[in-house]
Enzyme design. Sequence first.
Site, PDB file in Angstrom:
ATOM      1  N   LYS A 160     109.539  54.407 -43.477  1.00 48.44           N
ATOM      2  CA  LYS A 160     108.939  53.068 -43.462  1.00 48.44           C
ATOM      3  C   LYS A 160     108.731  52.645 -44.907  1.00 48.44           C
ATOM      4  O   LYS A 160     108.601  53.499 -45.795  1.00 48.44           O
ATOM      5  CB  LYS A 160     107.580  53.134 -42.741  1.00 48.44           C
ATOM      6  CG  LYS A 160     107.103  51.821 -42.200  1.00 48.44           C
ATOM      7  CD  LYS A 160     107.566  51.591 -40.772  1.00 48.44           C
ATOM      8  CE  LYS A 160     107.068  50.279 -40.243  1.00 48.44           C
ATOM      9  NZ  LYS A 160     107.480  50.030 -38.873  1.00 48.44           N
ATOM     10  N   TYR A 194     104.091  37.054 -28.273  1.00 48.44           N
ATOM     11  CA  TYR A 194     104.450  35.796 -27.602  1.00 48.44           C
ATOM     12  C   TYR A 194     105.533  36.052 -26.547  1.00 48.44           C
ATOM     13  O   TYR A 194     105.446  35.581 -25.419  1.00 48.44           O
ATOM     14  CB  TYR A 194     104.943  34.775 -28.644  1.00 48.44           C
ATOM     15  CG  TYR A 194     105.349  33.455 -28.031  1.00 48.44           C
ATOM     16  CD1 TYR A 194     104.420  32.435 -27.837  1.00 48.44           C
ATOM     17  CD2 TYR A 194     106.667  33.220 -27.630  1.00 48.44           C
ATOM     18  CE1 TYR A 194     104.791  31.226 -27.255  1.00 48.44           C
ATOM     19  CE2 TYR A 194     107.045  32.025 -27.052  1.00 48.44           C
ATOM     20  CZ  TYR A 194     106.104  31.028 -26.873  1.00 48.44           C
ATOM     21  OH  TYR A 194     106.480  29.838 -26.294  1.00 48.44           O
TER      22      TYR A 194
END
Length: 355
Positions: free
Chosen positions: A80, A185
């Site tokens: 990462k 969403y």
Amino acid sequence: MNTFTHPEFSDHERVVFVNDKPSGLRAIIAVHNTTRGSAMGGCRMWPYDSADAALTDVLRLSRGMTYKNALAGISSGGGKSVIIGNPKTDKTPRLFQAMGEAIASLGGRYIAAEDSGTTPADMAVMAESTQFVAGLDSDTNSGDPSPSTALGVFLSIREAVRFRFNESALTGLRVNIQGLGKVGYELARLLIDEGVAVTASDINDDNCIRANETLGVKIASNSELMNGACEVFAPCALGGVINQWSIPTLNTAIVAGAANNQLLTSDDHQAADRAGILYCPDYLINAGGVIDVYHRRQGASQAIIDRGIADIPDRLRSVLEEAKSRGMSAEAIAQERAEQLISAALLTPKVTEAA
Ligand code: NAD
């Protein structure tokens, strides 16, 4: 404290600090483990309060990627990167080119993709300086893996509900989503299409208004959301939300969401278990995005990506059943399986991408 004695340091192979004065880039790249191949994981941009907060985040996130990629069955290790900065105000082409140069210097040990605070457009700028960037815009795909992540989480919620309530339909269920960004969403949209009552919170008012107006999501404050009665709580914002303070007040049967590192400490999965909450390991169920990005980089067909995402709920089911039969938490079983997969890979040649 130095990096080697940091509580989140976990035998990471490389931790690289980047300080590029001309561009203003300050970043950390953590390669946790490349036993299964080049370490793949997002490049996050966040206005961390301190370099130590950024280091803590990148060490934890990169380790989670090792587990996620192993369980997802892709030939990638875990890594990462974090850019210390405000994604709303601090982005410049030079900054992302410099990040690309830093990634290139690792010679293929780490492959970046978009993450919180970065976009496929930022990845395209990074790709000007390195080939080790995935999740790029193409003729057939926006480069954004979030819809695939949301789909994997949605299918996992359905599986967890089936396991917990012996119920295959989601109609009438209450799901509380924290975070209405790219994944939250889309997850809300998938759930509402199945007749789920979705309540959500977000610190960004525009995201709340959009979800309310376009999907009919009920908006709540963070504390209302986390204490409100629901069947599923889906963290899709930040890590550490499942902890010794939240567990006693959560009013849910299942926790299943996209956020990375939802557990604040390594003991919190047991505490959730004791509280009767079925915690679905985040790195197991939010792997849709990395499956998408990995296979697209390999030039695989959409059918292979779809199959990879469809495997996520099956894997969850198998972990939940083993956890039940052994009287352990799902997190403990998922960790055990990931570690077995990494150990098994030590016996085979690794597939790291070369410069
Ligand atoms: P995003 O940045 O698009 O959305 C995060 C949302 O959470 C934003 O709308 C933000 O305003 C909101 N938020 C931040 N702090 C909050 C708080 N304290 N309370 C409520 N809302 C808050 O990110 P995303 O891509 O949707 O990812 C969401 C989470 O899932 C992140 O933890 C990310 O690391 C993880 N994840 C994402 C993907 C992916 O494909 N995008 C893949 C795996 C994991």
